[in-house]
Design a protein around this motif. Sequence first.
Motif, mmCIF file in Angstrom:
data_model
loop_
_atom_site.group_PDB
_atom_site.id
_atom_site.type_symbol
_atom_site.label_atom_id
_atom_site.label_comp_id
_atom_site.label_asym_id
_atom_site.label_seq_id
_atom_site.Cartn_x
_atom_site.Cartn_y
_atom_site.Cartn_z
ATOM 1 N N ALA A 359 0.830 -1.206 0.000
ATOM 2 C CA ALA A 359 0.000 0.000 0.000
ATOM 3 C C ALA A 359 0.864 1.256 0.000
ATOM 4 O O ALA A 359 0.550 2.252 -0.680
ATOM 5 N N ALA A 360 1.977 1.211 0.744
ATOM 6 C CA ALA A 360 2.886 2.362 0.761
ATOM 7 C C ALA A 360 3.507 2.580 -0.616
ATOM 8 O O ALA A 360 3.667 3.723 -1.065
ATOM 9 N N LYS A 361 3.868 1.500 -1.289
ATOM 10 C CA LYS A 361 4.433 1.629 -2.630
ATOM 11 C C LYS A 361 3.417 2.211 -3.607
ATOM 12 O O LYS A 361 3.744 3.049 -4.452
ATOM 13 N N LEU A 362 2.169 1.759 -3.485
ATOM 14 C CA LEU A 362 1.128 2.294 -4.367
ATOM 15 C C LEU A 362 0.877 3.769 -4.090
ATOM 16 O O LEU A 362 0.656 4.562 -5.015
ATOM 17 N N GLU A 363 0.924 4.134 -2.820
ATOM 18 C CA GLU A 363 0.749 5.549 -2.481
ATOM 19 C C GLU A 363 1.915 6.376 -2.997
ATOM 20 O O GLU A 363 1.742 7.508 -3.460
ATOM 21 N N GLU A 364 3.101 5.794 -2.946
ATOM 22 C CA GLU A 364 4.272 6.486 -3.472
ATOM 23 C C GLU A 364 4.173 6.664 -4.994
ATOM 24 O O GLU A 364 4.580 7.698 -5.527
ATOM 25 N N MET A 365 3.616 5.677 -5.660
ATOM 26 C CA MET A 365 3.437 5.774 -7.107
ATOM 27 C C MET A 365 2.364 6.784 -7.481
ATOM 28 O O MET A 365 2.396 7.347 -8.576
ATOM 29 N N GLY A 366 1.430 7.031 -6.567
ATOM 30 C CA GLY A 366 0.370 7.986 -6.852
ATOM 31 C C GLY A 366 -0.715 7.377 -7.715
ATOM 32 O O GLY A 366 -0.716 6.179 -8.026
ATOM 33 N N PRO A 367 -1.668 8.182 -8.123
ATOM 34 C CA PRO A 367 -2.745 7.664 -8.980
ATOM 35 C C PRO A 367 -2.203 7.231 -10.336
ATOM 36 O O PRO A 367 -1.108 7.639 -10.749
ATOM 37 N N ALA A 368 -2.970 6.398 -10.989
ATOM 38 C CA ALA A 368 -2.555 5.898 -12.297
ATOM 39 C C ALA A 368 -2.361 7.054 -13.275
ATOM 40 O O ALA A 368 -3.208 7.946 -13.381
ATOM 41 N N THR A 369 -1.250 7.042 -13.962
ATOM 42 C CA THR A 369 -0.951 8.095 -14.929
ATOM 43 C C THR A 369 -1.710 7.846 -16.228
ATOM 44 O O THR A 369 -2.261 6.760 -16.453
ATOM 45 N N SER A 370 -1.729 8.855 -17.059
ATOM 46 C CA SER A 370 -2.398 8.703 -18.348
ATOM 47 C C SER A 370 -1.701 7.638 -19.197
ATOM 48 O O SER A 370 -2.356 6.905 -19.950
ATOM 49 N N GLY A 371 -0.359 7.541 -19.072
ATOM 50 C CA GLY A 371 0.364 6.517 -19.810
ATOM 51 C C GLY A 371 -0.059 5.112 -19.404
ATOM 52 O O GLY A 371 -0.211 4.226 -20.252
ATOM 53 N N GLU A 372 -0.258 4.898 -18.078
ATOM 54 C CA GLU A 372 -0.706 3.594 -17.616
ATOM 55 C C GLU A 372 -2.116 3.284 -18.115
ATOM 56 O O GLU A 372 -2.405 2.148 -18.531
ATOM 57 N N LYS A 373 -2.993 4.267 -18.088
ATOM 58 C CA LYS A 373 -4.370 4.042 -18.546
ATOM 59 C C LYS A 373 -4.401 3.716 -20.034
ATOM 60 O O LYS A 373 -5.145 2.829 -20.470
ATOM 61 N N ILE A 374 -3.604 4.443 -20.808
ATOM 62 C CA ILE A 374 -3.574 4.175 -22.251
ATOM 63 C C ILE A 374 -3.013 2.785 -22.519
ATOM 64 O O ILE A 374 -3.545 2.024 -23.345
ATOM 65 N N THR A 375 -1.940 2.419 -21.805
ATOM 66 C CA THR A 375 -1.346 1.092 -21.991
ATOM 67 C C THR A 375 -2.338 -0.003 -21.633
ATOM 68 O O THR A 375 -2.467 -1.004 -22.353
ATOM 69 N N LEU A 376 -3.051 0.176 -20.523
ATOM 70 C CA LEU A 376 -4.047 -0.816 -20.116
ATOM 71 C C LEU A 376 -5.145 -0.947 -21.161
ATOM 72 O O LEU A 376 -5.568 -2.061 -21.507
ATOM 73 N N GLY A 377 -5.627 0.184 -21.685
ATOM 74 C CA GLY A 377 -6.666 0.134 -22.708
ATOM 75 C C GLY A 377 -6.188 -0.524 -23.992
ATOM 76 O O GLY A 377 -6.921 -1.309 -24.610
ATOM 77 N N VAL A 378 -4.943 -0.222 -24.380
ATOM 78 C CA VAL A 378 -4.398 -0.822 -25.607
ATOM 79 C C VAL A 378 -4.238 -2.323 -25.448
ATOM 80 O O VAL A 378 -4.606 -3.107 -26.341
ATOM 81 N N VAL A 379 -3.704 -2.772 -24.316
ATOM 82 C CA VAL A 379 -3.489 -4.207 -24.106
ATOM 83 C C VAL A 379 -4.821 -4.947 -24.024
ATOM 84 O O VAL A 379 -4.979 -6.054 -24.576
ATOM 85 N N ALA A 380 -5.817 -4.352 -23.352
ATOM 86 C CA ALA A 380 -7.143 -4.988 -23.291
ATOM 87 C C ALA A 380 -7.744 -5.113 -24.694
ATOM 88 O O ALA A 380 -8.332 -6.146 -25.044
ATOM 89 N N SER A 381 -7.582 -4.087 -25.507
ATOM 90 C CA SER A 381 -8.080 -4.152 -26.885
ATOM 91 C C SER A 381 -7.339 -5.205 -27.694
ATOM 92 O O SER A 381 -7.935 -5.918 -28.516
ATOM 93 N N LEU A 382 -6.026 -5.311 -27.466
ATOM 94 C CA LEU A 382 -5.246 -6.327 -28.173
ATOM 95 C C LEU A 382 -5.718 -7.732 -27.832
ATOM 96 O O LEU A 382 -5.877 -8.588 -28.721
ATOM 97 N N LEU A 383 -5.954 -7.991 -26.542
ATOM 98 C CA LEU A 383 -6.414 -9.315 -26.143
ATOM 99 C C LEU A 383 -7.766 -9.639 -26.784
ATOM 100 O O LEU A 383 -8.003 -10.760 -27.245
ATOM 101 N N PHE A 384 -8.655 -8.657 -26.814
ATOM 102 C CA PHE A 384 -9.980 -8.872 -27.427
ATOM 103 C C PHE A 384 -9.840 -9.197 -28.910
ATOM 104 O O PHE A 384 -10.465 -10.139 -29.419
ATOM 105 N N LEU A 385 -9.007 -8.423 -29.616
ATOM 106 C CA LEU A 385 -8.854 -8.638 -31.051
ATOM 107 C C LEU A 385 -8.082 -9.912 -31.354
ATOM 108 O O LEU A 385 -8.334 -10.578 -32.363
ATOM 109 N N TRP A 386 -7.110 -10.262 -30.495
ATOM 110 C CA TRP A 386 -6.384 -11.512 -30.715
ATOM 111 C C TRP A 386 -7.303 -12.721 -30.572
ATOM 112 O O TRP A 386 -7.131 -13.728 -31.260
ATOM 113 N N ILE A 387 -8.284 -12.634 -29.683
ATOM 114 C CA ILE A 387 -9.190 -13.767 -29.463
ATOM 115 C C ILE A 387 -10.323 -13.774 -30.483
ATOM 116 O O ILE A 387 -10.621 -14.802 -31.103
ATOM 117 N N PHE A 388 -10.970 -12.621 -30.676
ATOM 118 C CA PHE A 388 -12.174 -12.572 -31.511
ATOM 119 C C PHE A 388 -11.961 -11.890 -32.862
ATOM 120 O O PHE A 388 -12.836 -11.979 -33.729
#
Length: 486
Positions: A359-388
């Motif tokens: 929890a301390a490490k997560l607090e040190e990292m702060g809220p999710a950055t825009s780069g993390e959100k974009i990466t998460l969205g891109v990877v989720a889209s990749l998994l969907f397209l790779w499967i379907f």
Amino acid sequence: FAPSRISLSMLAATCKLPSRAPKQARATTASRARLAPRSTTTPPPRTLTTHLAANGETTPHAHTRDRRAAKRQQNDQGGVPTSSTALSASKHAVVAAAAAEKPSLTPIKLVPAAASIALGLAIRFLLPIPAGVTGQAWSLLSIFVGTIAGIVLNPLPVGAWSMCSVTLALVTKTLTFQQAFSAFTLDVVWLIVSVFFIARAFVKTGLGNRVGFMFARFFGKTTLGLGYALTAAEAIVAPGLPSTAARHGGVMLPVILSLSKACGSDPAKGTEKKMGAYLIQNSLQCCNLTSGIFLTGAAQNLLCARLAEAAGAVGITFGSWLLASCVPGFLALVLTPYVLFKIYPPEVTETPDAPTMAAAKLEEMGPATSGEKITLGVVASLLFLWIFGPGLLGVSAPVTALLGLSALLCSGVISWQDCLQEKGAWDTLLWFSALVGMSAQLETFGIISWLANNVSTMLAGASMSWPMAFTVLHVAYFAIHYLFAS
């Protein structure tokens, strides 16, 4: 060279010669000189010394004398060195640095290289060419076997040895240039390269670390629970990180080290058996499982799929691979942390500080950055397209990977400089293309079918049932792993 440039600049600053006057000004001066009465006294010759003296400046020789006097005065007084001394010292430092940075040669390892080449030569010239096989095909087989032997014995890095092998095939006219480099246009090659670039976003944005600490925060009150939490985190990031080195060296290892040290398990203090040794061993074993569960979990999976397609297998996609691997893979993934906990038990079984530390490490990292959100969205889209994607939209896996890479580049999550620095991707591009290109030509020349017929004839002659043959092939596949470093 820096002291020389400085000395020249000092001399230039000292010798301030007048710049040439404009043409019009020179003409005016000449006309005035003709109108003025001539002096009977011959003026002294105008030299550099007189010019400088007329302008109240010192000559270069005087300047040098002044510097030497100042140097003697400061040396007598125990003062700091003069500028010339500093320049001399800097000159020696530059020379010493240049000598220290002189690159060392890393030539080929002669014994492994000789063994690999000898194996290829023995196949080509000592073994008779079988009936139905051309000399060109037999030569390519010998080069290919020598290439594999070099990858095992490692006389050069894999990429360098592969390029030497391709060059040999070109020099001996075993392959044409188009045949040798035909694999560089294969879609599976660029799928691998694109996924390597996408994986860099996990490390750069810190998304992988955040996932690991989140699981440790909620499920890390015991060492066994922490092992399962890290295993689940690794399974989540595995489809988007085909490099096990990047997945564990760049993502999982920092998380494990942080949690272990927070719980008093530190190799530097001799306390690694408390918890860290178990977590590292668990991560190592589960890495093998997640690499096999997902088609994009490891680069070699894509190579196996390509070779299988060349041998006649069709329809190997991300979804079909996952359908075949999910039952044994996930079952082993569930059992491994528990079995390892019993045969390689940690000294500390309760880790109440791990969730707090996470929890301390997560607090040190702060809220999710825009780069993390974009990466998460891109990877989720990749998994969907790779499967379907192949069935619903007709989008192949390589095209999907290129779409994801383009999204990360356009959003600025990763830069092209990041891609250029991804050495593993470019190295894989070279050796992967070389091996796939030669193996494809072996199929074209009829070597693969000849080998398959001989192996099947041997198995049939041994009256071996298919379960027994299946077991023999798996044991051989397992044993071969001890011969390969890659």
